[in-house]
Design a protein around this motif. Structure first.
Motif, PDB file in Angstrom:
ATOM      1  N   GLU A  12      48.017  32.664  38.762  1.00 40.52           N
ATOM      2  CA  GLU A  12      48.958  32.980  39.478  1.00 40.52           C
ATOM      3  C   GLU A  12      48.498  33.883  40.873  1.00 40.52           C
ATOM      4  OE1 GLU A  12      52.975  33.057  36.656  1.00 40.52           O
ATOM      5  OE2 GLU A  12      51.777  34.995  36.878  1.00 40.52           O
ATOM      6  N   CYS A  13      47.534  34.769  40.740  1.00 40.80           N
ATOM      7  CA  CYS A  13      47.102  35.529  41.879  1.00 40.80           C
ATOM      8  C   CYS A  13      46.569  34.527  42.808  1.00 40.80           C
ATOM      9  CB  CYS A  13      46.055  36.342  41.382  1.00 40.80           C
ATOM     10  SG  CYS A  13      46.336  38.008  40.837  1.00 40.80           S
ATOM     11  N   LEU A  14      45.910  33.603  42.370  1.00 42.58           N
ATOM     12  CA  LEU A  14      45.263  32.412  43.420  1.00 42.58           C
ATOM     13  C   LEU A  14      46.590  31.740  43.937  1.00 42.58           C
ATOM     14  CD1 LEU A  14      42.625  33.461  42.099  1.00 42.58           C
ATOM     15  CD2 LEU A  14      41.981  31.109  42.235  1.00 42.58           C
ATOM     16  N   ASP A  15      47.470  31.471  43.318  1.00 42.67           N
ATOM     17  CA  ASP A  15      48.650  30.690  43.728  1.00 42.67           C
ATOM     18  C   ASP A  15      49.192  31.479  45.127  1.00 42.67           C
ATOM     19  OD1 ASP A  15      48.393  28.732  42.056  1.00 42.67           O
ATOM     20  OD2 ASP A  15      49.818  29.637  40.601  1.00 42.67           O
ATOM     21  N   PHE A  16      49.256  32.871  44.914  1.00 42.39           N
ATOM     22  CA  PHE A  16      49.822  33.634  46.101  1.00 42.39           C
ATOM     23  C   PHE A  16      48.766  34.000  46.979  1.00 42.39           C
ATOM     24  CE2 PHE A  16      53.198  33.548  42.776  1.00 42.39           C
ATOM     25  CZ  PHE A  16      54.313  33.288  43.607  1.00 42.39           C
ATOM     26  N   GLY A  17      47.556  33.611  46.983  1.00 44.02           N
ATOM     27  CA  GLY A  17      46.595  33.908  47.823  1.00 44.02           C
ATOM     28  C   GLY A  17      45.809  35.341  47.568  1.00 44.02           C
ATOM     29  N   VAL A  18      46.143  36.069  46.587  1.00 47.34           N
ATOM     30  CA  VAL A  18      45.697  37.052  46.221  1.00 47.34           C
ATOM     31  C   VAL A  18      44.270  37.265  45.359  1.00 47.34           C
ATOM     32  CG1 VAL A  18      46.167  39.482  45.175  1.00 47.34           C
ATOM     33  CG2 VAL A  18      48.085  38.045  45.886  1.00 47.34           C
ATOM     34  N   PRO A  19      43.348  37.892  45.987  1.00 43.18           N
ATOM     35  CA  PRO A  19      41.872  37.922  45.422  1.00 43.18           C
ATOM     36  C   PRO A  19      42.175  38.626  44.018  1.00 43.18           C
ATOM     37  CG  PRO A  19      41.717  38.783  47.662  1.00 43.18           C
ATOM     38  CD  PRO A  19      43.285  38.699  47.231  1.00 43.18           C
ATOM     39  N   VAL A  20      41.206  38.171  43.068  1.00 46.34           N
ATOM     40  CA  VAL A  20      41.557  38.946  41.788  1.00 46.34           C
ATOM     41  C   VAL A  20      39.806  39.091  40.925  1.00 46.34           C
ATOM     42  CG1 VAL A  20      41.891  36.676  40.648  1.00 46.34           C
ATOM     43  CG2 VAL A  20      42.598  38.853  39.504  1.00 46.34           C
ATOM     44  N   ILE A  21      39.848  40.205  40.455  1.00 49.50           N
ATOM     45  CA  ILE A  21      38.652  40.171  39.734  1.00 49.50           C
ATOM     46  C   ILE A  21      38.843  39.786  38.260  1.00 49.50           C
ATOM     47  CG2 ILE A  21      36.912  41.854  38.998  1.00 49.50           C
ATOM     48  CD1 ILE A  21      37.778  43.828  41.170  1.00 49.50           C
ATOM     49  N   VAL A  22      38.132  39.033  37.637  1.00 49.82           N
ATOM     50  CA  VAL A  22      38.365  38.585  36.025  1.00 49.82           C
ATOM     51  C   VAL A  22      37.093  38.891  35.343  1.00 49.82           C
ATOM     52  CG1 VAL A  22      39.916  36.665  36.868  1.00 49.82           C
ATOM     53  CG2 VAL A  22      37.240  36.200  36.663  1.00 49.82           C
ATOM     54  N   SER A  23      37.298  39.022  34.223  1.00 50.93           N
ATOM     55  CA  SER A  23      36.193  39.111  32.980  1.00 50.93           C
ATOM     56  C   SER A  23      35.469  37.632  33.048  1.00 50.93           C
ATOM     57  CB  SER A  23      36.823  39.396  31.629  1.00 50.93           C
ATOM     58  OG  SER A  23      37.302  38.363  30.808  1.00 50.93           O
ATOM     59  N   THR A  24      34.410  37.834  32.297  1.00 48.86           N
ATOM     60  CA  THR A  24      33.531  36.507  32.116  1.00 48.86           C
ATOM     61  C   THR A  24      34.141  35.772  31.029  1.00 48.86           C
ATOM     62  OG1 THR A  24      31.975  37.980  30.781  1.00 48.86           O
ATOM     63  CG2 THR A  24      31.444  37.640  33.210  1.00 48.86           C
ATOM     64  N   ALA A  25      35.411  35.737  30.435  1.00 43.90           N
ATOM     65  CA  ALA A  25      35.921  34.774  29.526  1.00 43.90           C
ATOM     66  C   ALA A  25      35.705  33.570  30.270  1.00 43.90           C
ATOM     67  CB  ALA A  25      37.209  35.521  29.203  1.00 43.90           C
ATOM     68  N   PRO A  26      35.360  32.617  29.567  1.00 44.15           N
ATOM     69  CA  PRO A  26      35.139  31.198  30.396  1.00 44.15           C
ATOM     70  C   PRO A  26      36.371  30.630  30.860  1.00 44.15           C
ATOM     71  CG  PRO A  26      33.790  31.254  28.331  1.00 44.15           C
ATOM     72  CD  PRO A  26      34.381  32.666  28.338  1.00 44.15           C
ATOM     73  N   SER A  27      37.385  30.969  30.150  1.00 42.96           N
ATOM     74  CA  SER A  27      38.845  30.539  30.449  1.00 42.96           C
ATOM     75  C   SER A  27      39.287  30.672  31.662  1.00 42.96           C
ATOM     76  CB  SER A  27      39.795  30.272  29.347  1.00 42.96           C
ATOM     77  OG  SER A  27      39.574  29.349  28.183  1.00 42.96           O
ATOM     78  N   LEU A  28      38.939  32.182  32.032  1.00 41.63           N
ATOM     79  CA  LEU A  28      39.270  32.928  32.967  1.00 41.63           C
ATOM     80  C   LEU A  28      38.560  32.502  34.251  1.00 41.63           C
ATOM     81  CD1 LEU A  28      39.998  36.515  32.109  1.00 41.63           C
ATOM     82  CD2 LEU A  28      41.550  35.004  32.948  1.00 41.63           C
ATOM     83  N   ILE A  29      37.375  32.300  34.157  1.00 38.18           N
ATOM     84  CA  ILE A  29      36.739  31.689  35.212  1.00 38.18           C
ATOM     85  C   ILE A  29      37.207  30.423  35.546  1.00 38.18           C
ATOM     86  CG2 ILE A  29      34.253  30.876  35.814  1.00 38.18           C
ATOM     87  CD1 ILE A  29      33.066  32.967  34.113  1.00 38.18           C
ATOM     88  N   GLU A  30      37.403  29.709  34.508  1.00 35.87           N
ATOM     89  CA  GLU A  30      37.966  28.274  34.873  1.00 35.87           C
ATOM     90  C   GLU A  30      39.287  28.198  35.644  1.00 35.87           C
ATOM     91  OE1 GLU A  30      39.384  24.040  32.433  1.00 35.87           O
ATOM     92  OE2 GLU A  30      37.998  25.680  31.579  1.00 35.87           O
TER      93      GLU A  30
END
Length: 474
Positions: free
Chosen positions: A390-408
């Protein structure tokens, strides 16, 4: 596998299709889980996805699609009653699917007929019949109706025992839906009979298999403890899995391999950008300026989501005299968060720079995404990670963990750091807050490489997968 949508329905000239009498719908979406959420409240995560599915099915003019709920007393899925449609509907319902309440007198007559047909049904059936008579009421009228129906049931049972009537007359033959995509509630709560083989052909939406992989991060209710065995039973029975991420599909397949079970049939569907679609309808997708900069994390507050890492980072910044933007955490309080509560209680000053909003409406959530400086999502493990996409949908940069699904979920476009690496997260958060050029480059990366997924595309993929699976199992 990834499936392509093909529309197998045929029109009648007025945009609707008439199903031949007595023919069951080929596909059904289970709304049982949504019945446990109050209507009109902001939904996130799994409930949001299930609401999207139920409402897509309600709006679909295809008569081969039905919306159902599980009736524990009968051990079967049944079409929604009028009050249930009102409870789960968030938009238009296809005209041929609308259920009208017949009024209390007629509804009570039908309830009595149901009791005469099945005098040995359990108390759950009485509760549901009382709600159909009162059209969803839960007050004094419902209590009185439930007691009346129960008394009538006991009377009918007594007549059977005394030989004053034959045992329950044969109920008219009712057709069950051909293939039911069950809700998460069925997998994790007490409706075990739904997956025991007696409720018909099933498919399941595999959001994740975290209860089986990381039980240490999940509450210990009965449904969660048996989650793995229920999944195994479904896959053994040939139930296909619908997964929003390739990672979950691969993880499910590997889990079954280790359990000595053949590979499940997996259908991949694109996660819909539901909130962004809502915002588009409101004309509210562009960026807006916040009163003060803030970092946003949208997620249920539970141990798995790792809010305590963020609390420690904001505390570290305070101790070092580093000015970070305010951290805003939106979401309801969940389970296994005693360490976080204790940490905050011991440092009351931390709440001057960290805000927990609780559950928020869609309008409020849209406002947060539109005005956030950047997002964070440090979860230990995920099936998807809605707050990240949802961050990406609204154009917002986001830091994620290395959980594979989050990277996906973030398309591999955003910085990813191990969920246990506090130093790495601290450095990345400081850089994101202080380095405007880096943050802008990430926003530009999103603009060039990411597009929100229309809900219609997700529904088309799921419907095509259900059709394909139903044809394989017929």
């Amino acid at each position: 596998m990834t499936v392509e949508h093909t529309d197998a329905s045929a029109g009648t000239g007025d945009g609707q299709v008439a199903r031949p009498p007595g023919l069951a719908p080929a596909l059904a979406i289970d709304a049982t889980g949504l019945m446990f959420w109050p209507p009109g409240k902001g939904l996130a995560g799994i409930p949001r996805v299930e609401s999207f599915l139920v409402n897509a099915a309600l709006a679909d003019p295809d008569p081969d699609v039905e919306v159902v709920a599980f009736r524990p007393g009968e051990g079967r899925f049944r079409p929604l009653a009028p009050f249930e449609q009102d409870h789960v509907a968030a938009g238009e319902i296809s005209p041929h699917r609308v259920k009208r309440w017949p009024g209390r007198r007629m509804a009570l007559s039908r309830a009595f007929e149901a009791v005469r047909q099945q005098p040995w049904d359990k108390r759950d059936a009485d509760r549901h019949l009382a709600r159909t008579v009162t059209n969803g009421g839960m007050g004094i009228a419902w209590q009185a109706t439930r007691l009346l129906i129960r008394a009538y049931r006991l009377y009918q049972r007594a007549r059977v025992r005394l030989g004053l009537r034959e045992d329950a007359p044969a109920r008219p033959v009712e057709t069950d839906p051909g293939l039911v995509l069950i809700s998460h509630h069925i997998l994790t709560q007490e409706d075990r009979s739904a997956v025991s083989g007696g409720a018909g052909k099933l498919a399941f939406l595999c959001h994740d298999i975290i209860p089986a992989l990381r039980p240490d991060l999940i509450g210990s209710n009965t449904g969660e403890r048996r989650f793995g065995s229920d999944l195994e039973q479904l896959v053994r029975a040939g139930a296909p899995a619908f997964c929003a991420s390739d990672e979950v599909g691969a993880t499910l397949t590997e889990y079954m391999r280790k359990a000595g079970i053949g590979a499940p049939v997996v259908y991949r569907f694109p996660m819909p950008s539901i909130l962004h679609e809502t915002a588009s309808g409101m004309g509210a997708t562009s960026r807006i300026e916040a009163g003060e900069p803030f970092v946003f994390y949208c997620s249920t507050i539970e141990v798995r989501k790792n809010h305590i890492l963020l609390a420690r980072i904001w505390q570290q910044a305070r101790e070092e005299g580093v000015k970070l933007p305010r951290l805003v955490c939106a979401g309801r309080w969940g389970w296994m968060i005693e360490p976080l509560r204790a940490y905050l209680k011991a440092r009351p000053e931390l709440l001057q720079s960290v805000t927990f909003t609780g559950l928020v409406s869609d309008e409020q959530l849209i406002g947060y995404y539109r005005s956030a400086t950047f997002g964070v999502f440090p979860s230990h493990i995920e099936g998807w990670g809605y707050g990240a996409s949802e961050c990406l949908d609204f154009g917002v940069p986001v830091i994620v963990s290395t959980a594979p699904s989050l990277i996906e979920a973030s398309g591999g476009l955003m910085p990813a750091i191990d969920s246990e690496d506090q130093a790495g997260w601290y450095a990345a958060i400081r850089r994101m807050a202080e380095d405007h050029a880096w943050r802008s480059s990430l926003a530009e990366r999103i603009a060039q490489n990411h597009r929100p997924t229309p809900a219609a595309a997700s529904w088309a993929a799921i419907k095509a997968g259900l059709r394909d699976s139903a044809s394989r199992r017929s």
